[in-house]
Scaffold this active site. Structure first.
Site, PDB file in Angstrom:
ATOM      1  N   ALA A 126       0.772  -1.241   0.000  1.00 19.16           N
ATOM      2  CA  ALA A 126       0.000   0.000   0.000  1.00 19.16           C
ATOM      3  C   ALA A 126       0.806   1.295   0.000  1.00 19.16           C
ATOM      4  O   ALA A 126       0.324   2.310  -0.506  1.00 19.16           O
ATOM      5  CB  ALA A 126      -0.956   0.008   1.200  1.00 19.16           C
ATOM      6  N   PRO A 128       3.151   4.455  -0.813  1.00 17.83           N
ATOM      7  CA  PRO A 128       2.937   5.487   0.211  1.00 17.83           C
ATOM      8  C   PRO A 128       1.472   5.847   0.475  1.00 17.83           C
ATOM      9  O   PRO A 128       1.205   6.686   1.329  1.00 17.83           O
ATOM     10  CB  PRO A 128       3.685   6.700  -0.364  1.00 17.83           C
ATOM     11  CG  PRO A 128       3.538   6.530  -1.847  1.00 17.83           C
ATOM     12  CD  PRO A 128       3.604   5.042  -2.096  1.00 17.83           C
ATOM     13  N   SER A 130      -1.151   6.249  -2.236  1.00 18.01           N
ATOM     14  CA  SER A 130      -1.942   6.856  -3.316  1.00 18.01           C
ATOM     15  C   SER A 130      -3.148   5.995  -3.671  1.00 18.01           C
ATOM     16  O   SER A 130      -4.267   6.503  -3.837  1.00 18.01           O
ATOM     17  CB  SER A 130      -1.070   7.093  -4.552  1.00 18.01           C
ATOM     18  OG  SER A 130      -0.534   5.872  -5.047  1.00 18.01           O
ATOM     19  N   LYS A 131      -2.935   4.694  -3.772  1.00 19.90           N
ATOM     20  CA  LYS A 131      -4.039   3.813  -4.182  1.00 19.90           C
ATOM     21  C   LYS A 131      -4.982   3.519  -3.020  1.00 19.90           C
ATOM     22  O   LYS A 131      -6.187   3.395  -3.218  1.00 19.90           O
ATOM     23  CB  LYS A 131      -3.477   2.536  -4.798  1.00 19.90           C
ATOM     24  CG  LYS A 131      -2.660   2.816  -6.062  1.00 19.90           C
ATOM     25  CD  LYS A 131      -1.939   1.588  -6.555  1.00 19.90           C
ATOM     26  CE  LYS A 131      -0.966   1.945  -7.669  1.00 19.90           C
ATOM     27  NZ  LYS A 131       0.184   2.737  -7.174  1.00 19.90           N
ATOM     28  N   CYS A 247       4.542  -1.311 -12.287  1.00 20.50           N
ATOM     29  CA  CYS A 247       5.038  -0.170 -13.063  1.00 20.50           C
ATOM     30  C   CYS A 247       6.242  -0.609 -13.887  1.00 20.50           C
ATOM     31  O   CYS A 247       7.216   0.134 -14.028  1.00 20.50           O
ATOM     32  CB  CYS A 247       5.377   1.019 -12.161  1.00 20.50           C
ATOM     33  SG  CYS A 247       6.618   0.668 -10.899  1.00 20.50           S
TER      34      CYS A 247
END
Length: 479
Positions: A126, A128, A130-131, A247
């Site tokens: 999880a 930092p 953002s999601k 990514c």
């Protein structure tokens, strides 16, 4: 836009030539990788609507371009970035937006692609945040999110971002994600596994991202990813949705990992095509229905997203060997719970049946109801939000609870001017021309809660946490 020198290993370029569809230009790929990444933000709809945010920042001269796969996401251009960094603006400090790369908004968009309403969600990697914060906004702060982070140093950052964004429905854990399939079998309606990867898609942000790259390391990483995906799939309930994302750009860490799951569990795995996720999604669509986003397609980071459904139960994994330990909280009910609720309501802190009161010695906490069935199965780093500490004269309300729960239209709300708000963020007391009448003051700016404070005579005593205090310029257009 200026280009920057990116380090490309020869073996990486060979691999990309083989992985890239014939419809894409390899020269355009190289050119895109050498362009600096466009900045982007996601409006936090838990605190403000998209329309109201756009109206609020209209005088600033910011140029916002909509991101097609995220209604609340925008690419942003500003003329005053050097004078006032985006992360130091008042709107960012109060949690009105999150600075998030456009591609990284794709996994959560995919998780909610069919307008599903999961009640218990896991974000397996999880930090930092953002999601996790994007998921919380899509859930309207209801239900519960288990946000896990393996890196101990990143758990603190994860909590800070969750707190800044006013999120109340989250529990934090610090585990290797490979434990969850055994520890929490078929407990989640939806799971996001944004897997650790080789990071080939981030060269626009970090030109040296590939300095330690090798084909062998890709294979090692893919082995870990398979184990994480296996664990996530076991933790998912039948009928639930799982999004796997990275990514990076190579097929071994992306398509091959998902195909391995399908080969392993056959009809229990259904691939859900993402070609209709947003206009032009088909430009990144793979034959399996995944999105393999090369950076030149949408002028963003390289990314991969797959959406799966679990069609049937699986045999359980071996039980985990760790000990959870005694749970240090007790549930607050009856008169005790009523007293806390009435005292909180009196200062403008409100919550609904989604959150339940718990106590540990003098601490009062609010836990999301949907997470309570997991108590005793895993050890939490942090669960819910700390509401208050009790003392002889009442309760000392906590900053994170104020940010998440305060009603800015409450009778005790006191709206600061721009100059007063700057003083507040700098940790200084406020001396308003017309002091508030109440002793307990809900301090707001832009109609967003900044904290609960005490009025002492004509002064509002600053309660902003010392670790959050800022110096320098904080407000666009205000010198």
């Amino acid at each position: 836009m200026a280009q920057h020198a990116v380090y490309f290993p020869d073996a990486f370029l060979t691999q990309m030539r083989e992985a890239m569809p014939s419809t894409l230009s390899f020269d355009e790929f190289i050119s895109a990788c050498q362009r600096p990444l466009r900045r982007s933000i996601r409006i936090n709809t838990l605190k403000i609507s998209v329309a109201d945010f756009l109206a609020l920042i209209a005088p600033y001269g910011w140029s916002l371009t909509p991101i097609p796969w995220c209604h609340e996401g925008f690419w942003i251009e500003r003329d005053d970035e050097e004078a006032l960094p985006l992360g130091s603006t008042a709107e960012h400090l109060s949690g009105l937006f999150y600075i998030q790369e456009a591609s990284s908004m794709l996994p959560v968009a995919a998780l909610f692609a069919d307008d599903n309403h999961p009640q218990r969600v896991m974000d397996m990697a999880a930090a930092p945040g953002s999601k996790t914060t994007q998921i919380a906004a899509r859930m309207g702060n209801r239900g519960a999110i288990l946000a896990n982070e393996f890196s101990a140093s990143r758990v603190k950052v994860l909590h800070a971002n969750i707190s800044r964004c006013g999120i109340a429905n989250t529990a934090l854990t610090h585990f290797d994600g490979r434990v969850f399939g055994a520890a929490l079998p078929e407990m989640f309606d939806a799971i996001l596994l944004d897997a650790p990867c080789s990071g080939e898609g981030v060269v626009r942000k970090d030109p040296d991202a590939l300095k330690n790259w090798s084909p062998e390391s890709n294979l090692d990483i893919a082995a870990t990813q398979r184990e994480l995906l296996d664990s996530a799939f076991h933790a998912l309930r039948p009928g639930g949705t799982l999004v796997y994302s990275t990514c990076t750009l190579n097929r071994q860490e992306n398509e091959a990992v998902c195909l391995w799951l399908k080969e392993t569990y056959a009809d229990a795995v259904e691939f859900l095509p993402l070609g209709d996720l947003f206009p032009d999604a088909d430009r990144a669509l793979t034959p399996e229905g995944f999105l393999h986003v090369f950076p030149q397609i949408y002028d963003c980071e390289g990314f991969f997203v797959a959406r799966l459904r679990k069609m049937s139960s699986l045999p359980a994994m071996p039980a985990p060997g760790y000990k959870v330990g005694a749970f240090p909280f007790t549930s607050l009910k009856g008169r005790e719970a009523l007293n806390v609720t009435q005292a909180a309501n009196a200062v403008g802190l409100l919550w609904d049946e989604n959150l339940h009161l718990w106590q540990r010695e003098k601490e009062v906490w609010l836990f999301p109801a949907e997470i309570e069935s997991l108590i005793g199965k895993v050890r939490f780093s942090r669960l819910g939000i700390k509401l208050a500490e009790s003392h002889n004269k009442g309760y000392r309300w906590q900053h994170e609870a104020t940010i998440a729960l305060a009603c800015p239209t409450h009778a005790h709300a006191f709206e600061l001017s721009v100059q007063e708000a700057e003083e507040w963020y700098r940790g200084r007391d406020i001396y308003p021309q017309t002091p508030p009448a109440a002793d307990d003051v809900l301090v707001t700016f832009q109609h967003q809660p900044l904290g609960l404070a005490k009025r002492i005579g004509a002064r509002i005593k600053n309660s902003y946490p010392r670790e959050l205090v800022r110096d320098g310029k904080l407000f666009t257009g205000n010198s």
